[in-house]
Design a protein around this motif. Structure first.
Motif, PDB file in Angstrom:
ATOM      1  N   HIS A   4     -18.646  28.281  31.490  1.00 15.44           N
ATOM      2  CA  HIS A   4     -19.814  27.795  30.157  1.00 15.44           C
ATOM      3  C   HIS A   4     -19.509  26.260  30.123  1.00 15.44           C
ATOM      4  N   GLY A  66     -14.416  31.384  31.983  1.00 19.41           N
ATOM      5  CA  GLY A  66     -14.634  32.896  31.473  1.00 19.41           C
ATOM      6  C   GLY A  66     -13.892  34.075  32.171  1.00 19.41           C
ATOM      7  N   PRO A  97      -9.104  32.918  31.443  1.00 21.01           N
ATOM      8  CA  PRO A  97     -10.291  33.067  30.308  1.00 21.01           C
ATOM      9  C   PRO A  97      -9.953  32.164  28.982  1.00 21.01           C
ATOM     10  N   ASP A 150     -24.459  28.538  31.356  1.00 23.28           N
ATOM     11  CA  ASP A 150     -23.522  29.439  31.786  1.00 23.28           C
ATOM     12  C   ASP A 150     -23.679  29.866  33.241  1.00 23.28           C
TER      13      ASP A 150
END
Length: 315
Positions: A4, A66, A97, A150
């Motif tokens: 992101h 992520g 993450p 993203d």
């Protein structure tokens, strides 16, 4: 979501190998402006030298991870921080993450490359995936990254073994002053004798008209004595043109495939990656060499690089 974009910075895009074999239809090379830094970052995460990575220009950038991966940073960035903690550049770093990756702005030089062990999902065309910004092709929807984007990547089938950190003696020294070697361009003889000497004797300041398409150089104006208006002719990344105002213009990876200004010099292949680190206010001094010596330098450089980075190619 795999990555992101919290802060995209001034200009960040997905870049890898250039497009090859399509100049006859007007498609420029594009690809990473500093292919050497790209190759180093990719090697550290176990990928091919020309795999897609994030090219970050001048400003700082920030990303949220992520999923589990390994990353490496090479180039001009002033720091790499994970969750606010400083991490080494030119070294593989494991991330998980939720980790926040902060890439520092370039205090000297211009571009940095963030490589991850996964393969970025990107737009494909003409056998490549690098972003060609002027036409909106390749990469992430053909454009620079924006805050809130993203990016997805696919994990490798098998995680590559850890790569040793890059030895300090091999890490490039990035400054704002560069010596760049050139060979004569097709129209170099159109320069007045004093101007031809001035091209290599002068120190040229990099102007504000600087982008992936090309770089303006400011200094004592050069004088062209040949044909005032020439027909458009092939031009390449690293071509030094001389517009009517006498201030040279150095073409970058996104430059057009043809041009109508005299081509007075060509940056040698071994030094072309330095174009990606030129920034406004920096300085260049050109050194003229023969085409034969340019080929020797390129081969010598590859021998030195492959001892650590394995198979590598510069463009």
């Amino acid at each position: 979501m795999s990555l992101h974009v919290i802060k995209a910075g001034l200009q960040s895009s997905l870049q890898g190998v250039p497009y090859s074999g399509h100049r006859h239809i007007g498609m420029p090379a594009a690809g990473a402006a500093d292919c050497l830094s790209l190759a180093f970052a990719n090697h550290l995460v176990g990928k091919e030298y020309g795999a897609l990575a994030i090219e970050i220009t001048l400003d700082d950038a920030k990303f949220s991870i992520g999923k589990k991966s390994t990353l490496a940073l090479a180039g001009a960035s002033s720091f790499l921080r994970i969750n606010g903690s400083d991490q080494p550049k030119y070294e593989a770093v494991a991330v998980k993450p939720g980790d926040i990756v902060h890439i520092g702005s370039a205090k000297q030089g211009c571009r940095s490359y963030l490589a991850l062990s996964g393969t970025f999902c990107a737009q494909s065309l003409l056998g490549g995936q690098s972003t060609y910004l002027p036409a909106g092709l390749g990469g992430f929807s053909g454009r620079s990254l924006l805050d809130g984007d993203d990016l997805d990547w696919t994990d490798p089938a098998t995680m590559p073994p850890p790569t040793a950190p890059m030895p300090a003696k091999l890490q490039p020294r990035i400054t704002n002053d560069f010596i760049i070697r050139i060979t004569d361009g097709p129209e170099c003889d159109w320069l007045a004798p004093r101007s031809k000497a001035n091209l290599t004797e002068s120190v040229w300041e990099i102007g504000n008209q600087t982008s992936r398409m090309g770089i303006s150089l400011n200094g004592r104006p050069l004088q062209i004595t040949g044909l005032a208006n020439m027909h458009s002719a092939p031009a390449f990344s690293g071509t030094v043109q001389c517009p009517p105002n006498g201030q040279p213009f150095l073409l970058g990876p996104d430059a057009q495939t043809t041009g109508g200004y005299p081509r007075i010099a060509q940056v040698i292949r071994a030094d072309r990656h330095l174009i990606g680190q030129l920034r406004p206010g920096g300085r260049i001094q050109f050194v003229a060499i023969t085409p034969k010596r340019a080929t020797e330098i390129y081969r010598e450089k590859l021998v030195q690089l492959t001892r650590w980075a394995g198979n590598i190619h510069l463009w």
